[in-house]
Design a protein around this motif. Structure first.
Motif, PDB file in Angstrom:
ATOM      1  N   SER A   3      45.954 -57.913  36.614  1.00 39.57           N
ATOM      2  CA  SER A   3      45.807 -57.149  35.376  1.00 39.57           C
ATOM      3  C   SER A   3      44.973 -55.901  35.642  1.00 39.57           C
ATOM      4  O   SER A   3      43.770 -55.855  35.344  1.00 39.57           O
ATOM      5  CB  SER A   3      45.137 -58.009  34.295  1.00 39.57           C
ATOM      6  N   PRO A   4      45.586 -54.884  36.222  1.00 37.62           N
ATOM      7  CA  PRO A   4      44.828 -53.678  36.570  1.00 37.62           C
ATOM      8  C   PRO A   4      44.300 -52.934  35.356  1.00 37.62           C
ATOM      9  O   PRO A   4      43.348 -52.158  35.453  1.00 37.62           O
ATOM     10  CB  PRO A   4      45.862 -52.831  37.335  1.00 37.62           C
ATOM     11  N   PRO A  34      28.402 -57.799  37.644  1.00 35.53           N
ATOM     12  CA  PRO A  34      29.531 -56.962  38.083  1.00 35.53           C
ATOM     13  C   PRO A  34      29.991 -57.239  39.509  1.00 35.53           C
ATOM     14  O   PRO A  34      31.177 -57.248  39.794  1.00 35.53           O
ATOM     15  CB  PRO A  34      28.974 -55.541  37.949  1.00 35.53           C
ATOM     16  N   GLU A  35      29.033 -57.488  40.434  1.00 36.27           N
ATOM     17  CA  GLU A  35      29.419 -57.645  41.832  1.00 36.27           C
ATOM     18  C   GLU A  35      30.213 -58.915  42.096  1.00 36.27           C
ATOM     19  O   GLU A  35      30.801 -59.070  43.169  1.00 36.27           O
ATOM     20  CB  GLU A  35      28.162 -57.623  42.726  1.00 36.27           C
ATOM     21  N   PHE A  36      30.211 -59.846  41.140  1.00 40.00           N
ATOM     22  CA  PHE A  36      30.913 -61.108  41.347  1.00 40.00           C
ATOM     23  C   PHE A  36      32.348 -61.078  40.826  1.00 40.00           C
ATOM     24  O   PHE A  36      33.061 -62.052  40.918  1.00 40.00           O
ATOM     25  CB  PHE A  36      30.161 -62.263  40.690  1.00 40.00           C
ATOM     26  N   ILE A  37      32.793 -59.998  40.221  1.00 37.79           N
ATOM     27  CA  ILE A  37      34.142 -59.940  39.669  1.00 37.79           C
ATOM     28  C   ILE A  37      35.056 -59.187  40.632  1.00 37.79           C
ATOM     29  O   ILE A  37      35.143 -57.958  40.616  1.00 37.79           O
ATOM     30  CB  ILE A  37      34.166 -59.265  38.281  1.00 37.79           C
ATOM     31  N   GLU A  79      39.168 -59.064  42.330  1.00 39.08           N
ATOM     32  CA  GLU A  79      40.491 -59.137  41.709  1.00 39.08           C
ATOM     33  C   GLU A  79      40.925 -60.572  41.461  1.00 39.08           C
ATOM     34  O   GLU A  79      41.534 -60.891  40.440  1.00 39.08           O
ATOM     35  CB  GLU A  79      41.517 -58.427  42.595  1.00 39.08           C
ATOM     36  N   SER A  80      40.634 -61.463  42.396  1.00 36.01           N
ATOM     37  CA  SER A  80      41.004 -62.863  42.230  1.00 36.01           C
ATOM     38  C   SER A  80      40.250 -63.489  41.059  1.00 36.01           C
ATOM     39  O   SER A  80      40.828 -64.195  40.220  1.00 36.01           O
ATOM     40  CB  SER A  80      40.706 -63.643  43.519  1.00 36.01           C
ATOM     41  N   THR A  81      38.942 -63.200  40.996  1.00 33.19           N
ATOM     42  CA  THR A  81      38.129 -63.729  39.881  1.00 33.19           C
ATOM     43  C   THR A  81      38.604 -63.151  38.558  1.00 33.19           C
ATOM     44  O   THR A  81      38.635 -63.836  37.530  1.00 33.19           O
ATOM     45  CB  THR A  81      36.651 -63.369  40.110  1.00 33.19           C
ATOM     46  N   LYS A  82      38.976 -61.882  38.570  1.00 29.24           N
ATOM     47  CA  LYS A  82      39.442 -61.238  37.336  1.00 29.24           C
ATOM     48  C   LYS A  82      40.680 -61.942  36.783  1.00 29.24           C
ATOM     49  O   LYS A  82      40.790 -62.185  35.578  1.00 29.24           O
ATOM     50  CB  LYS A  82      39.748 -59.770  37.598  1.00 29.24           C
ATOM     51  N   ASN A  83      41.609 -62.303  37.649  1.00 34.73           N
ATOM     52  CA  ASN A  83      42.823 -62.985  37.198  1.00 34.73           C
ATOM     53  C   ASN A  83      42.498 -64.346  36.603  1.00 34.73           C
ATOM     54  O   ASN A  83      43.055 -64.750  35.574  1.00 34.73           O
ATOM     55  CB  ASN A  83      43.801 -63.143  38.364  1.00 34.73           C
TER      56      ASN A  83
END
Length: 451
Positions: free
Chosen positions: A251-252, A291-294, A296-300
């Motif tokens: 989800s860009p 912020p540093e923990f998000i 692309e994989s975590t975002k999905n």
């Protein structure tokens, strides 16, 4: 289809009244001297749409009419069979006019086949509020009416063990009633009929219970049903969560900041639901994502999680809004007597004292220990929010009953919030200028004939 206007001719042999409803602001107030028919008109309107036809036999009138916003109308006519206007020689006729003024008529005959009843008449003595005063005569205590056997059957047909319908109504009349929902909130509202499972003679015969107790039990059951729905939804979503995470496309368009905002909003929603008693407090529910923990994989993963939690919590949307509004109005008014209201999924209404002297151990107050004015207010607000179908016309008789002046002055503003949230129209009868305040634009005055 909404009711647009009601009118009556020959009420008590004296009055002709026309009451146009305020369709824009959805609140109409009837006022006038005692004896001019305010309560009678509410009861006639309620009696027609809820098939309590005995009201039309007991109140003297010539014609009662209801006009709808789609051009249709219905009339109840009382006609005498002879020159002597003796009650048992009068008959009722319902005339319905469609948009093209085509007329359909239905003679509303009294129920005469009581000899075919498939139960003993003595069972009528178990109806709460009904007291036998003769061999086939009863007094209905809440209203003081004297009822014949036919009247009792007319009034309580819905709770009697009838295996066959005593009166068949035409299809157009059934449809007319099903399209227009009307509910009367009477001035006597502190006692309630609830099903009793303890009666061996007739288990479904209701018993008399203080209304605040009945509604406290009811709201607990409503909360439990929503919790069950929440559990079912959660199980379904949790079971498919891994598959949906794997299948989730990147989800860009969703930024890290937007995702954190969505998570914060979910926690705020969860906190509100905990506050009003719809969810239990979970000490592990609060968390912050830096912020540093998000990546692309975590975002999905979080995107799927956010969508799931929104779906889970959405089952509480309607009941939460109603509980929040009820709680806010009640707590604002009850604060004068140092009481605070909350909700529990087992106990329903919870009341606690905000002020407790050292000499007192009292903290929790039962709903039945509230004052009569507090009970009247709570019952009225609860009925408006939880007992009435959307787009209904609610009839309120004497809302000022047992309310002090400060509460009366706030009533219209509270009612406006409720009608908007619950999608209601209101027609009420009052004697109180403190209820009306400066909203005389909402009023219709009932007047007598010109002398």
């Amino acid at each position: 289809m909404q009711i647009q206007k009601i009118s009556v001719n020959g009420l008590f042999g004296i009055f002709d009244h026309v009451i146009p409803l305020n369709m824009d602001e959805r609140i109409t107030i009837i006022h006038g001297p005692n004896g001019f028919g305010k309560t009678a008109m509410l009861r006639m309107l309620n009696g027609f749409f809820n098939s309590q036809y005995s009201i039309f036999r007991n109140i003297p009138f010539a014609k009662f009419r209801v006009d709808f916003d789609n051009g249709k109308s219905v009339e109840v006519l009382k006609k005498s069979k002879s020159l002597e206007k003796i009650k048992h020689k009068e008959r009722l006729i319902i005339d319905f006019y469609d948009k093209n003024e085509k007329k359909f008529s239905f003679p509303l005959e009294e129920i005469n086949n009581t000899r075919d009843l498939n139960f003993s008449v003595s069972i009528l003595d178990n109806i709460p509020g009904l007291r036998r005063v003769g061999s086939k005569v009863w007094q209905y205590i809440p209203t003081g009416e004297t009822l014949s056997l036919n009247d009792v059957i007319d009034r309580f047909e819905d709770i009697l063990p009838l295996k066959t319908k005593l009166r068949e109504e035409p299809e157009w009349l059934d449809k007319l009633k099903s399209d227009s929902h009307v509910r009367l909130i009477e001035s006597q509202r502190l006692l309630n009929f609830v099903p009793s499972r303890s009666s061996r003679l007739y288990p479904e015969t209701p018993s008399m219970l203080q209304t605040v107790s009945a509604y406290s039990e009811e709201v607990a059951q409503l909360i439990q049903s929503k919790l069950a729905e929440y559990g079912t939804t959660s199980q379904s979503l949790d079971r498919t969560f891994p598959v949906r995470v794997v299948q989730q496309k990147p989800s860009p368009d969703v930024t890290n900041e937007q995702l954190r905002q969505q998570l914060n909003e979910l926690e705020e929603t969860r906190s509100r639901l905990i506050e009003v008693g719809l969810l239990d407090r979970d000490d592990n529910s609060d968390f912050q994502i830096q912020p540093e923990f998000i990546d692309e994989s975590t975002k999905n993963i979080l995107s799927v999680y956010v969508e799931d939690v929104e779906n889970k919590l959405s089952v509480f949307n309607e009941i939460a809004r109603k509980i929040e509004l009820l709680r806010r109005i009640v707590n604002k008014k009850f604060s004068y007597s140092y009481k605070e209201m909350s909700f529990d999924n087992k106990k329903g209404f919870i009341f606690k004292t905000l002020y407790r002297p050292k000499s007192s151990s009292l903290e929790t107050i039962f709903p039945t220990d509230l004052s009569s004015g507090e009970q009247h207010e709570l019952v009225l607000l609860y009925e408006l929010l939880f007992k009435v179908k959307p787009n209904s016309l609610v009839l309120i008789d004497e809302p000022e009953l047992s309310l002090h002046v400060g509460w009366q002055a706030q009533f219209i503003k509270d009612l406006q919030e409720i009608t908007k949230l619950a999608d209601l129209n209101v027609l009420m009868a009052t004697h109180s200028p403190d209820i009306i305040q400066d909203r005389w634009d909402l009023t219709v005055e009932l007047k007598g004939p010109e002398k």
